[in-house]
Design a protein around this motif. Structure first.
Motif, short mmCIF file in Angstrom:
data_model
loop_
_atom_site.label_atom_id
_atom_site.label_comp_id
_atom_site.label_asym_id
_atom_site.label_seq_id
_atom_site.Cartn_x
_atom_site.Cartn_y
_atom_site.Cartn_z
N GLN A 74 0.82 -1.21 0.00
CA GLN A 74 0.00 0.00 0.00
C GLN A 74 0.86 1.26 0.00
O GLN A 74 0.51 2.27 -0.64
CB GLN A 74 -0.91 0.01 1.23
CG GLN A 74 -2.07 -0.97 1.15
CD GLN A 74 -3.12 -0.55 0.15
OE1 GLN A 74 -3.16 -1.08 -0.97
NE2 GLN A 74 -3.95 0.43 0.51
N GLY B 35 3.20 0.88 -3.49
CA GLY B 35 2.56 0.41 -4.72
C GLY B 35 3.14 -0.89 -5.24
O GLY B 35 3.14 -1.11 -6.46
N GLN C 202 2.73 -4.40 -6.16
CA GLN C 202 1.68 -5.37 -6.36
C GLN C 202 2.12 -6.78 -5.95
O GLN C 202 1.30 -7.59 -5.50
CB GLN C 202 1.26 -5.37 -7.85
CG GLN C 202 0.68 -4.06 -8.32
CD GLN C 202 -0.56 -3.67 -7.53
OE1 GLN C 202 -1.37 -4.52 -7.16
NE2 GLN C 202 -0.72 -2.36 -7.29
#
Length: 467
Positions: A109, A112, A114
């Motif tokens: 978070q 970023g 993933q």
């Protein structure tokens, strides 16, 4: 009956504390205005005494504790009943994976990533799948059976676990854990149909004297990765006593007092069971003790005179000071010697007292004696065999035979001091344990010293003492 509640009691306590503080403040103000107050430096009025902060904090803490204690008890009860059982299901590996998942999700978070989010979701998914393996209710009937709860060192302790399916549906395979002392045995249960019974036998090694806690039997349900482990207790723990090894001494082999009612002493009595001699009649003597045949022959009254007898009362002083022993096997042999002598005394229905530096042992039955002997734990200590002998003379003043069971590091001077603490007229023997030594007998003043190198030689050396 009082109708006060914790809240009202806390309010009353707070009012008392406030009144006490207000009274102290008023006292300080009144002392400031008094003309006779103590002057300070340079003739100025002295500084009035201030209220000590520690007293205020102590009163406030007491009031807060009285107010919050009911709430704390309720929170603790809820924690132990609902929260802690849930948290205890998570294993150490589970907490590591859960912490890593939270960290990866936060990192994903924040920056970023993933990939980090995907790894966190996989970890959470594993937890969700693990829950499916531990939920549900098992319906087992478990019986833990020990053939004997008391065995001697070297004997086999055999037990069994019988598990039955008491539900109306089949049960999936599971595992049972059986704690045995510091170890844990695992038994695997197959898939069980309703009313099916599965039994497992086990053997507990008894290589040394100990009290082994067996159980409780618990079933374990876990996921394949062992992230979550759910345990359910099915039985109560059972104590297995591994008694010290003892030997049979045989009747009258231990040098005990073997008369029917006791051992004759040097004190004379006018009435007893041990006849000593005849003497002239003295006014006041019991006429039932007149010896009429001798009276007719000597033409004067003669009465029987007896020796006082006493019931055999054994006292055993077992030193548990490990500084007086050369090794652990020597200490264990000393415990076996004391237990063998005590067991023989109990079987012959003799009065018995066994004393150590940590206190007496129970001697009501042979089982109680061996149970307490099993619980003995030796340790280095300041109290020696000499101190134990002095305590024995005070604790058992009516003993007729005293045994001192000591290690090989006890010197002849110490044994002589032990014998000096025994009251006159009491027979005293010292059993000196020394593995590998030849069985011998020696005398130190009135003390008979017996050396035992093997437990099987105990009966031999005691026969020598009785000779």
């Amino acid at each position: 009956m009082s109708s006060s509640t914790p809240l009202t009691r806390a309010a009353d306590s707070f009012k008392r504390a406030t009144a006490a503080v207000s009274g102290k403040i008023r006292g300080v103000r009144s002392s400031r205005n008094q003309p006779g107050s103590r002057p300070g430096r340079n003739g100025k009025p002295g500084k009035p005494s201030s209220l000590h902060p520690a007293a205020v904090w102590a009163e406030a803490a007491g009031t807060a504790g009285e107010f919050l204690s009911p709430a704390w008890r309720n929170v603790r009860a809820v924690w132990l009943k609902f929260v802690w059982p849930v948290l205890a299901v998570v294993s150490l590996l589970g907490w590591v994976v859960l912490t890593a998942a939270i960290g990866l999700w936060w990192a994903g978070q924040a920056w970023g990533w993933q990939e980090a989010k995907s790894a966190a979701m996989v970890a959470f998914l594993l937890f969700v799948l693990a829950i499916a393996f531990i939920v549900g209710r098992s319906a087992y009937g478990v019986v833990l059976d020990l053939a004997r709860t008391r065995v001697a060192v070297g004997d086999d302790a055999v037990g069994s676990i019988a598990v039955s399916n008491v539900s109306t549906r089949p049960l999936l395979p599971a595992a049972l854990e059986l704690p045995v002392g510091s170890n844990t045995a695992v038994f695997h249960l197959p898939r069980m149909k309703p009313a099916q019974v599965h039994e497992d036998l086990f053997t507990i090694p008894t290589a040394r004297r100990a009290v082994i806690v067996v159980g409780p039997v618990r079933s374990v349900r876990a996921d394949p990765l062992h992230l979550l482990r759910r345990r359910v207790m099915w039985t109560e723990p059972v104590d297995l006593f591994v008694h010290p090894r003892t030997v049979s001494l045989g009747s009258s082999a231990a040098g005990f007092i073997r008369d029917l009612e006791g051992m004759p002493t040097t004190e004379l009595s006018s009435a007893d069971v041990s006849f000593h001699a005849l003497r002239d009649y003295v006014p006041g003597d019991d006429r039932r003790h007149i010896h009429w045949k001798t009276t007719a022959r000597t033409n004067k009254l003669m009465v029987r005179q007896f020796e006082e007898t006493r019931r055999a009362h054994l006292a055993i002083a077992l030193s548990i000071n490990t500084d007086e022993y050369d090794s652990e096997p020597e200490f264990e042999m000393a415990i076996s010697v004391a237990a063998s002598i005590g067991r023989q005394a109990i079987s012959e229905q003799r009065d018995l007292d066994v004393l150590t530096q940590k206190g007496p042992l129970r001697c009501e039955t042979g089982r109680n004696l061996l149970d307490d002997a099993t619980r003995i734990v030796g340790a280095p200590m300041r109290k020696t065999a000499v101190d134990l002998a002095r305590n024995l003379s005070d604790a058992v003043p009516n003993a007729s035979v005293v045994f001192f069971v000591v290690g090989s590091h006890v010197t002849a001077t110490q044994l002589r001091t032990c014998a000096a603490s025994v009251p006159p007229g009491v027979r005293s023997l010292a059993v000196r344990v020394q593995p590998g030594a030849a069985p011998t007998r020696a005398n130190i003043a009135d003390l008979t010293v017996l050396t035992v190198g093997d437990l099987d030689d105990l009966a031999i050396v005691l026969r020598k003492a009785a000779a």
